[in-house]
Design an enzyme around this catalytic site. Structure first.
Site, short mmCIF file in Angstrom:
data_model
loop_
_atom_site.label_atom_id
_atom_site.label_comp_id
_atom_site.label_asym_id
_atom_site.label_seq_id
_atom_site.Cartn_x
_atom_site.Cartn_y
_atom_site.Cartn_z
N HIS A 105 6.93 -103.98 -7.33
CA HIS A 105 6.01 -103.71 -6.20
C HIS A 105 5.21 -102.43 -6.46
CE1 HIS A 105 4.41 -103.32 -2.17
NE2 HIS A 105 4.95 -102.12 -2.07
N ASP A 149 8.59 -104.86 7.25
CA ASP A 149 7.81 -103.64 7.45
C ASP A 149 6.34 -104.03 7.55
OD1 ASP A 149 6.95 -101.03 7.57
OD2 ASP A 149 7.11 -100.69 5.41
MN MN Z 1 7.71 -100.67 3.34
#
Ligand code: MN
Length: 423
Positions: free
Chosen positions: A141, A241
């Site tokens: 990521h 998130d």
């Molecule tokens: Mn995050």
């Protein structure tokens, strides 16, 4: 291995095939039925009222000083019990609900006061979350984001392989699965040659994460060693998130995310304990260069938990958009907690620490739409024929997670949220 983790164990409560909640799971959550709010566990599709079990003396043999832990409006006091007591409670529940045990099975009157069908129950936010940290621990990521927003040749910043990068987020806007979240409004700067503009986010995203919950309380100045860190962790939940990429891109320099991530973060309602996840330990990725001694771990500190994300447009079926795994993370939970406390930051029971977006190496394992759509350049097909680069109003995001080994399946249930139009 704990008796309660034995995959051969069965319960007198019916457990449907492929259930996330066999008797080896025994998660904890806060449940409500009408006016009643109680600490709960779950087997199959049956929710167990722990407070009534305590009323009837089923926990009297346990070394629990204060049975009021079962009568609180959140799990914070239960989570704070010493590890040996938490384990004793788990073993007792396992014994009480195992096929051979008649204590409760053969007492219909009490049984009816304790057990609820999951569909009759509303699950609440399990904890009063004091503090919340979000890490950034997936190398895939961090690399993808670095390529997209900075420099493909130097995608990872110089600190990334030396410490688990993180920031302190807002605990107030963490909500339980099933809560809808409004599309955030804010400043963006779509054209770098013009002044910023104000309005609803046009690049609303999910982030596939897991979060751990601490059981320990430390004093200011104390730190938790990497060796002791896992004992200070109670368990884990799924974590979405939600992130507004257009707000984030304009606001994050130089102090990191602010309003782009504080308008709503969603967790699954059942906390899965470290004890239930014990059989799924696995080796993490090799850390090169070698980390500093306070972060050094040896052995198996990652956990093999398969993760999926689906997007369901209104009046359509859900389309699977991502399949990843918690084991891909470069930094493990022990390292994250050791780092969190090494400078002397005190922690409390019920604090939450999210992993950061969990991406794998292949494009179908990327844990955010930012990566899946590669900054909006690739479209994802929905089941109703529409396409997505980012989330649209009335889309529902569904995260699931499950650890599997042989016959044993320990699942996390669901982390679900629907995006409402901007308020
Ligand atoms: Mn995050």
């Amino acid at each position: 291995m704990l008796k309660s983790t034995n995959p051969e164990f069965t319960s007198w409560i019916d457990v449907p095939q492929e259930s996330d909640f066999p008797i080896q799971n025994l998660p904890y959550g806060m449940a409500s039925s009408g006016e009643l709010v109680f600490a709960a566990s779950r087997i199959g599709d049956t929710v167990i009222d722990l407070s009534v079990l305590a009323d009837f003396g089923y926990f009297d043999s346990l070394p629990i000083d204060n049975l009021w832990v079962f009568y609180q409006k959140n799990l914070n006091e239960l989570v704070a019990m010493p590890k040996a007591v938490r384990v004793a409670l788990r073993e007792r529940l396992s014994e009480l609900f195992s096929s051979e045990n008649g204590e409760l099975r053969d007492n219909e009157e009490v049984r009816n006061l304790i057990l609820y069908a999951a569909e009759e129950i509303q699950m609440l936010l399990p904890l009063d979350i004091g503090d919340y940290t979000d890490f950034y621990s997936s190398i895939e990521h961090a690399t993808n984001v670095g390529i997209m927003f900075r420099d493909p040749a130097n995608a990872l910043l110089p600190n990334w392989k030396h410490l688990p990068v993180g920031y302190h987020g807002r605990a107030s806007s963490i909500v339980v699965s099933g809560t809808s979240v409004h599309r955030p409004k804010g400043q963006t700067r779509p054209d770098d040659t013009k002044p910023p503009v104000f309005g609803p986010s046009k690049q609303l995203d999910f982030e596939l994460e897991m979060a751990f919950i601490t059981s320990a309380k430390t004093n200011l100045g104390d730190s938790i060693s990497v060796e002791d860190a896992e004992d200070a962790i109670f368990g884990l939940v799924l974590f979405n998130d939600l992130s507004a990429r257009d707000l984030q891109r304009w606001e994050y320099v130089p102090l990191g995310p602010f309003l782009a991530k504080s308008f709503g973060s969603v967790i699954s309602p059942w906390v899965i304990t470290m004890e239930a996840l014990e059989p799924f330990r696995t080796q993490g990725p090799k850390q090169e260069p070698e980390v500093l001694p306070y972060l050094k771990t040896t052995g198996e500190h990652n956990f093999d938990i398969e993760l999926q994300v689906a997007i369901q447009p209104k009046n359509s079926e859900a389309a699977l958009v991502c399949q990843s795994n918690f084991k891909y993370l470069y930094w493990n939970m022990a390292q994250q907690l050791a780092h969190q406390t090494v400078a002397g930051c005190n922690i409390n029971p019920g604090d939450m620490y999210a992993s950061g977006t969990i991406s794998g190496k292949t494009p179908d394992s990327f844990g955010s739409l930012l990566e899946l759509s590669w900054k909006g350049t690739k479209k994802l097909a929905m089941k109703d024929g529409s396409e997505r680069t980012f989330l649209q109003d009335n889309d529902t995001v569904i995260i699931r997670g499950q650890a599997r080994k042989g016959k044993l399946r320990i699942g996390f249930g669901e982390c679900v949220t629907t995006i409402l139009p901007a308020k």
